[in-house]
Design a protein around this motif. Structure first.
Motif, short mmCIF file in Angstrom:
data_model
loop_
_atom_site.label_atom_id
_atom_site.label_comp_id
_atom_site.label_asym_id
_atom_site.label_seq_id
_atom_site.Cartn_x
_atom_site.Cartn_y
_atom_site.Cartn_z
N VAL A 1 0.82 -1.22 0.00
CA VAL A 1 0.00 0.00 0.00
C VAL A 1 0.85 1.26 0.00
O VAL A 1 0.33 2.36 -0.21
CB VAL A 1 -0.94 0.01 1.23
N ASP A 2 2.14 1.11 0.23
CA ASP A 2 3.02 2.29 0.30
C ASP A 2 3.62 2.66 -1.06
O ASP A 2 4.35 3.65 -1.16
CB ASP A 2 4.16 2.04 1.30
N ARG A 3 3.33 1.88 -2.08
CA ARG A 3 3.87 2.23 -3.40
C ARG A 3 2.75 2.22 -4.44
O ARG A 3 1.68 1.64 -4.23
CB ARG A 3 4.97 1.25 -3.82
N THR A 4 3.02 2.87 -5.54
CA THR A 4 2.03 2.98 -6.61
C THR A 4 1.81 1.63 -7.28
O THR A 4 2.77 0.88 -7.52
CB THR A 4 2.50 4.01 -7.66
N LEU A 5 0.57 1.34 -7.59
CA LEU A 5 0.26 0.08 -8.27
C LEU A 5 0.78 0.11 -9.70
O LEU A 5 0.58 1.09 -10.43
CB LEU A 5 -1.25 -0.15 -8.28
N THR A 6 1.43 -0.96 -10.09
CA THR A 6 1.89 -1.08 -11.47
C THR A 6 0.75 -1.62 -12.34
O THR A 6 -0.32 -1.97 -11.83
CB THR A 6 3.09 -2.04 -11.56
N LYS A 7 1.00 -1.69 -13.63
CA LYS A 7 -0.01 -2.23 -14.55
C LYS A 7 -0.34 -3.67 -14.20
O LYS A 7 -1.51 -4.09 -14.24
CB LYS A 7 0.50 -2.12 -15.99
N ASP A 8 0.70 -4.44 -13.86
CA ASP A 8 0.48 -5.83 -13.47
C ASP A 8 -0.31 -5.91 -12.16
O ASP A 8 -1.16 -6.80 -11.99
CB ASP A 8 1.82 -6.55 -13.31
N ASP A 9 -0.02 -4.98 -11.24
CA ASP A 9 -0.75 -4.95 -9.96
C ASP A 9 -2.24 -4.69 -10.20
O ASP A 9 -3.10 -5.33 -9.59
CB ASP A 9 -0.19 -3.87 -9.04
N VAL A 10 -2.51 -3.75 -11.09
CA VAL A 10 -3.91 -3.41 -11.39
C VAL A 10 -4.64 -4.60 -12.00
O VAL A 10 -5.78 -4.91 -11.63
CB VAL A 10 -3.97 -2.19 -12.34
N GLN A 11 -3.96 -5.28 -12.93
CA GLN A 11 -4.57 -6.45 -13.56
C GLN A 11 -4.83 -7.55 -12.53
O GLN A 11 -5.90 -8.17 -12.52
CB GLN A 11 -3.66 -6.97 -14.67
N LYS A 12 -3.86 -7.77 -11.67
CA LYS A 12 -4.01 -8.79 -10.62
C LYS A 12 -5.14 -8.41 -9.67
O LYS A 12 -5.96 -9.26 -9.27
CB LYS A 12 -2.70 -8.92 -9.85
N LEU A 13 -5.21 -7.13 -9.31
CA LEU A 13 -6.24 -6.65 -8.40
C LEU A 13 -7.63 -6.86 -8.99
O LEU A 13 -8.55 -7.34 -8.32
CB LEU A 13 -6.00 -5.17 -8.09
N GLU A 14 -7.78 -6.51 -10.25
CA GLU A 14 -9.08 -6.66 -10.91
C GLU A 14 -9.49 -8.13 -10.99
O GLU A 14 -10.65 -8.48 -10.75
CB GLU A 14 -9.04 -6.03 -12.30
N GLU A 15 -8.53 -8.99 -11.32
CA GLU A 15 -8.85 -10.42 -11.43
C GLU A 15 -9.27 -11.01 -10.09
O GLU A 15 -10.23 -11.79 -10.01
CB GLU A 15 -7.63 -11.17 -11.99
N LEU A 16 -8.56 -10.64 -9.04
CA LEU A 16 -8.91 -11.15 -7.70
C LEU A 16 -10.30 -10.67 -7.28
O LEU A 16 -11.11 -11.44 -6.75
CB LEU A 16 -7.86 -10.69 -6.68
#
Length: 246
Positions: free
Chosen positions: A50-65
């Motif tokens: 939570v202390d760093r900006t979400l990357t493109k991969d993070d966003v994709q993983k977040l949406e899938e979860l």
């Protein structure tokens, strides 16, 4: 990333999740999607920082979860989250609850207030009728129209602070001044009533909160019973699904 940029990204993610859920045949509100996003990000098992900006991969993983959890069938945890979101959206503080009641009562009394302030009396008989309407306003404001002793008490108090002789000045005042005076008289009558109740003097008092609860409790009980019935049905389906897996 700036705070504004983070908020924009979050709104985009939530909007995409809601859209994808709709395409999969699941109606999901933005509030529920936002709650799920927060839960997934804060769950340490998912590995988000939570202390760093979400990357493109993070966003994709977040949406899938989030999509997997929001479209899961027969999920007690999802049902629990939905109930929590529903509670958060509908919960009101005591102040908000009382303010809602106050506004509701004002809306009920507004036609009578409007009738009083719009009245253009031309005869003594009409003047007496106007004063009678004003005296009817205060028992209604106290939610005690069904109790004769309360009505007579409110009228007696009103006559002591607003005798009929004052009606002439009231009639020639501007409409906004008339409305303000009616509100002030309502507060005076109510204040005297509450003072007598606090000091246990005068007539027997009717608890306003008790009247509200008598009206609200049956509706609430019925709603809870319906929710329990739905929950029990879901529980049966979930148990049946688990049994089939075994």
């Amino acid at each position: 990333m700036s705070q504004a940029g983070a908020e924009t990204l979050l709104k985009t993610v939530i909007g995409h999740i809601v859209h994808e859920c709709r395409l999969r045949g699941h109606a999901v509100s933005e509030t529920l999607a936002a709650f799920m996003v927060s839960a997934v990000v804060l769950d340490p098992r998912n590995g988000f920082n939570v202390d760093r900006t979400l990357t493109k991969d993070d966003v994709q993983k977040l949406e899938e979860l989030c999509l997997d959890k929001l479209t899961e069938k027969c999920s007690p945890s999802l049902d629990t989250i939905k109930m929590q979101v529903c509670f958060d959206m509908n919960y009101t503080t005591k102040c908000e609850f009382l303010e809602d009641i106050h506004q509701s009562e004002e809306s009920k009394l507004s036609p009578l207030c409007r009738e009083i302030t719009d009245n253009r009396v031309k005869s003594r008989k009409e003047l007496d009728g106007l004063y009678q309407k004003i005296t009817h306003l205060y028992p209604a404001a106290l939610l005690c129209l069904t109790f004769d002793f309360s009505s007579s008490f409110a009228i007696a108090v009103l006559q002591s602070v607003f005798p009929q002789a004052e009606l002439g000045n009231f009639r020639v005042a501007l409409k906004r001044d008339q409305e303000q005076q009616l509100k002030e008289l309502t507060m005076i009558v109510t204040g005297i009533r509450l003072f007598n109740k606090a000091n246990k003097r005068g007539e027997e008092e009717v608890d306003i909160h008790e009247l509200i609860l008598q009206e609200a409790l049956p509706v609430t009980s019925k709603s809870i019973a319906n929710e329990l019935c739905v929950t029990q049905t879901l529980e049966v389906h979930c148990c049946a699904g688990e049994a089939n897996k075994l």
